[in-house]
Design an enzyme around this catalytic site. Structure first.
Site, PDB file in Angstrom:
ATOM      1  N   GLU A 102       0.835  -1.194   0.000  1.00  0.00           N
ATOM      2  CA  GLU A 102       0.000   0.000   0.000  1.00  0.00           C
ATOM      3  C   GLU A 102       0.877   1.254   0.000  1.00  0.00           C
ATOM      4  O   GLU A 102       1.949   1.268   0.596  1.00  0.00           O
ATOM      5  CB  GLU A 102      -0.914   0.000   1.232  1.00  0.00           C
ATOM      6  CG  GLU A 102      -1.973  -1.092   1.132  1.00  0.00           C
ATOM      7  CD  GLU A 102      -2.922  -1.134   2.310  1.00  0.00           C
ATOM      8  OE1 GLU A 102      -4.107  -1.406   2.069  1.00  0.00           O
ATOM      9  OE2 GLU A 102      -2.510  -0.905   3.464  1.00  0.00           O
ATOM     10  N   CYS A 115       3.332   8.822   0.809  1.00  0.00           N
ATOM     11  CA  CYS A 115       3.855   7.942   1.858  1.00  0.00           C
ATOM     12  C   CYS A 115       4.099   6.580   1.211  1.00  0.00           C
ATOM     13  O   CYS A 115       3.184   5.934   0.710  1.00  0.00           O
ATOM     14  CB  CYS A 115       2.836   7.845   2.990  1.00  0.00           C
ATOM     15  SG  CYS A 115       3.345   6.703   4.278  1.00  0.00           S
ATOM     16  N   CYS A 122       6.818  -6.204   7.341  1.00  0.00           N
ATOM     17  CA  CYS A 122       7.898  -5.613   8.135  1.00  0.00           C
ATOM     18  C   CYS A 122       8.328  -6.622   9.192  1.00  0.00           C
ATOM     19  O   CYS A 122       7.508  -7.362   9.729  1.00  0.00           O
ATOM     20  CB  CYS A 122       7.396  -4.337   8.819  1.00  0.00           C
ATOM     21  SG  CYS A 122       8.692  -3.447   9.721  1.00  0.00           S
ATOM     22  N   CYS A 126       6.597  -3.994  15.864  1.00  0.00           N
ATOM     23  CA  CYS A 126       6.245  -3.053  16.915  1.00  0.00           C
ATOM     24  C   CYS A 126       4.815  -3.378  17.373  1.00  0.00           C
ATOM     25  O   CYS A 126       3.937  -3.632  16.534  1.00  0.00           O
ATOM     26  CB  CYS A 126       6.345  -1.612  16.419  1.00  0.00           C
ATOM     27  SG  CYS A 126       8.019  -1.210  15.884  1.00  0.00           S
ATOM     28  N   CYS A 129       1.612  -1.701  15.706  1.00  0.00           N
ATOM     29  CA  CYS A 129       1.577  -1.466  14.256  1.00  0.00           C
ATOM     30  C   CYS A 129       1.044  -2.677  13.510  1.00  0.00           C
ATOM     31  O   CYS A 129       1.517  -3.797  13.707  1.00  0.00           O
ATOM     32  CB  CYS A 129       2.984  -1.128  13.757  1.00  0.00           C
ATOM     33  SG  CYS A 129       3.057  -0.866  11.973  1.00  0.00           S
ATOM     34  N   CYS A 345      -1.104   6.108   9.912  1.00  0.00           N
ATOM     35  CA  CYS A 345       0.121   5.458  10.395  1.00  0.00           C
ATOM     36  C   CYS A 345      -0.217   4.151  11.099  1.00  0.00           C
ATOM     37  O   CYS A 345      -1.095   4.104  11.949  1.00  0.00           O
ATOM     38  CB  CYS A 345       0.822   6.334  11.428  1.00  0.00           C
ATOM     39  SG  CYS A 345       1.281   7.929  10.814  1.00  0.00           S
TER      40      CYS A 345
HETATM   41  N1  SAH Z   1       9.459   1.518  10.025  1.00  0.00           N
HETATM   42  C1  SAH Z   1       9.455   2.950  10.105  1.00  0.00           C
HETATM   43  C2  SAH Z   1       8.221   3.561   9.441  1.00  0.00           C
HETATM   44  C3  SAH Z   1       6.951   3.219  10.188  1.00  0.00           C
HETATM   45  S1  SAH Z   1       5.493   4.145   9.913  1.00  0.00           S
HETATM   46  C4  SAH Z   1       9.545   3.376  11.545  1.00  0.00           C
HETATM   47  O1  SAH Z   1       9.422   2.535  12.432  1.00  0.00           O
HETATM   48  O2  SAH Z   1       9.776   4.543  11.798  1.00  0.00           O
HETATM   49  C5  SAH Z   1       5.736   5.711  10.607  1.00  0.00           C
HETATM   50  C6  SAH Z   1       5.356   5.893  12.078  1.00  0.00           C
HETATM   51  O3  SAH Z   1       4.058   5.416  12.427  1.00  0.00           O
HETATM   52  C7  SAH Z   1       6.325   5.180  13.011  1.00  0.00           C
HETATM   53  O4  SAH Z   1       6.757   6.067  13.991  1.00  0.00           O
HETATM   54  C8  SAH Z   1       5.469   4.096  13.590  1.00  0.00           C
HETATM   55  O5  SAH Z   1       5.937   3.626  14.820  1.00  0.00           O
HETATM   56  C9  SAH Z   1       4.135   4.792  13.686  1.00  0.00           C
HETATM   57  N2  SAH Z   1       3.007   3.882  13.913  1.00  0.00           N
HETATM   58  C10 SAH Z   1       2.962   2.552  13.705  1.00  0.00           C
HETATM   59  N3  SAH Z   1       1.760   2.057  14.052  1.00  0.00           N
HETATM   60  C11 SAH Z   1       1.023   3.091  14.475  1.00  0.00           C
HETATM   61  C12 SAH Z   1      -0.323   3.231  14.933  1.00  0.00           C
HETATM   62  N4  SAH Z   1      -1.143   2.186  14.999  1.00  0.00           N
HETATM   63  N5  SAH Z   1      -0.745   4.449  15.285  1.00  0.00           N
HETATM   64  C13 SAH Z   1       0.070   5.524  15.186  1.00  0.00           C
HETATM   65  N6  SAH Z   1       1.331   5.462  14.735  1.00  0.00           N
HETATM   66  C14 SAH Z   1       1.815   4.263  14.387  1.00  0.00           C
END
Ligand code: SAH
Length: 365
Positions: A102, A115, A122, A126, A129, A345
């Site tokens: 996506e 984006c 991934c 986390c 996420c 995000c």
């Molecule tokens: N792998 C990269 C890009 C991730 S997306 C990273 O970890 O930075 C960008 C941001 O969205 C990251 O800070 C990630 O932790 C955050 N994110 C992930 N899941 C989320 C959620 N459910 N709600 C809000 N932010 C989230």
């Protein structure tokens, strides 16, 4: 199964979409063509969005006839497009092998922003996420990363506009370092979309060796680091890779990171109700960021089924932001965009069939 066989043969051809200009010049020369044609082809692909050799009208007829037998131009295919009430548009893209990713277009932030994903799924897992739930299926190659911008800019008629790119889609860009950096080179070339690295932000969980390598890159994007916690234990619980690359080491690397005049590192901090959003967390965060030239971007959790955390109430978010601001930090709260279409995000996930069409056709499910 003639289609399957043709498809595989097609994929054996060299992909011009994944080459930087120097590689394209080499590849053409290797096949007996003058190098200067690379600039023309590069511009057709990346600047004009033309991938059909026959339509590259400044090439000779003979060359146009030769190219399809020697090269291909791999281009992600839009299979679905959804627009949120706030104008955010999520694209589901299919790659040559049938894998799906996506990419999201976010209008007026105040600039236009793409984006982009760097991996299918991934590996970082986390806890909050959704993409992490997929696991890592594979890395994207440079053409697939740059190709998302090419395809979205074409679909939205923005090829000639100024736009920003955030590497915040699916995947961890520093876990796919070479392809990500090459994609930035492809996007930066003036014969293509000419996107300055100043308009690109790379967001990372902090893969330490890659972060140190990034500090030496000639084409350096803006850096955003996903912090999310203020103690090693808390970060380990939310961001498993912290076991390998700890909070303290990441902050040390951030402190040493070479910043251009006036630029700053962004620290992203997802706010999880009752978990990492207390006044004590905010005070600790102020202490940790001490001398680093940075700003903090708070991201109230975007909730999703299967995610065991809650979004804090606005009052809690504001209180957290206030403590940071009083402590001298520059702080912003990320506005959630496209939540109604699961484009915000942490909400990017591709479910269901991830087999290739060839496998599907051949019944190898
Ligand atoms: N792998 C990269 C890009 C991730 S997306 C990273 O970890 O930075 C960008 C941001 O969205 C990251 O800070 C990630 O932790 C955050 N994110 C992930 N899941 C989320 C959620 N459910 N709600 C809000 N932010 C989230």
């Amino acid at each position: 199964m003639p289609n399957v066989r043709n498809g595989l043969a097609g994929r054996d051809l060299l992909d011009l979409g994944a080459m930087d200009l120097a590689e394209m010049e080499e590849a053409l020369q290797h096949r007996g063509h003058p190098r200067f044609h690379a600039r023309q082809i590069y511009s057709w692909i990346h600047s004009k969005g033309v991938t059909d050799f026959e339509r590259m009208t400044d090439l000779s007829r003979a060359l146009r006839a030769d190219l399809p037998g020697q090269f291909r131009i791999s281009t992600p295919k839009v299979v679905q497009r959804e627009t949120s009430t706030d104008g955010t548009t999520k694209f589901l893209l299919e790659l040559e092998d049938g894998r799906r990713i996506e990419s999201v277009f976010i209008p007026d932030t105040p600039a236009q922003t793409f984006c982009v994903s760097t991996q299918v799924g991934c590996a970082m897992k986390c806890g909050f996420c959704l993409t992490g739930k997929m696991g890592l299926l594979r890395n994207l190659d440079a053409g697939e990363i740059a190709g998302q911008v090419r395809v979205l800019a074409g679909a939205l008629d923005l090829r000639d506009s100024r736009f920003n790119i955030v590497l915040m889609g699916m995947g961890e860009p520093l876990h796919n370092y070479d392809n990500t950096m090459k994609a930035l080179r492809i996007l930066n070339d003036t014969h293509g979309l000419a996107v300055s690295p100043k308009r690109v932000t790379l967001s990372t969980v902090g893969v330490l060796p890659a972060l140190e390598r990034l500090a030496t890159e000639p084409l350096m994007p803006n850096l955003a680091i996903s912090l999310h916690a203020t103690t090693e234990d808390q970060r380990e619980a939310l961001v498993p890779v912290n076991r390998k690359y700890g909070l303290k080491e990441i902050l040390d690397a951030a402190r040493k990171f070479p910043l251009k005049r006036r630029s700053r590192i962004t620290f992203e901090y997802v706010l999880l109700n009752g978990v990492n959003d207390t006044p004590e967390d905010a005070k600790r965060l102020v202490g940790l960021l001490g001398k680093i030239r940075c700003k903090v971007n708070l991201i109230p959790l975007n909730e999703a089924a299967g995610i065991a955390f809650e979004r804090p109430a606005d009052a809690r978010v504001n209180r957290f932001a206030e403590i940071l601001a009083k402590g001298g930090a520059t702080v912003s709260v990320r506005k959630s965009r496209g939540r109604d279409i699961r484009a915000a995000c942490g909400q990017l996930i591709v479910e269901g069939n991830q087999k290739s069409p060839a496998q599907r056709a051949a019944g190898l499910l």
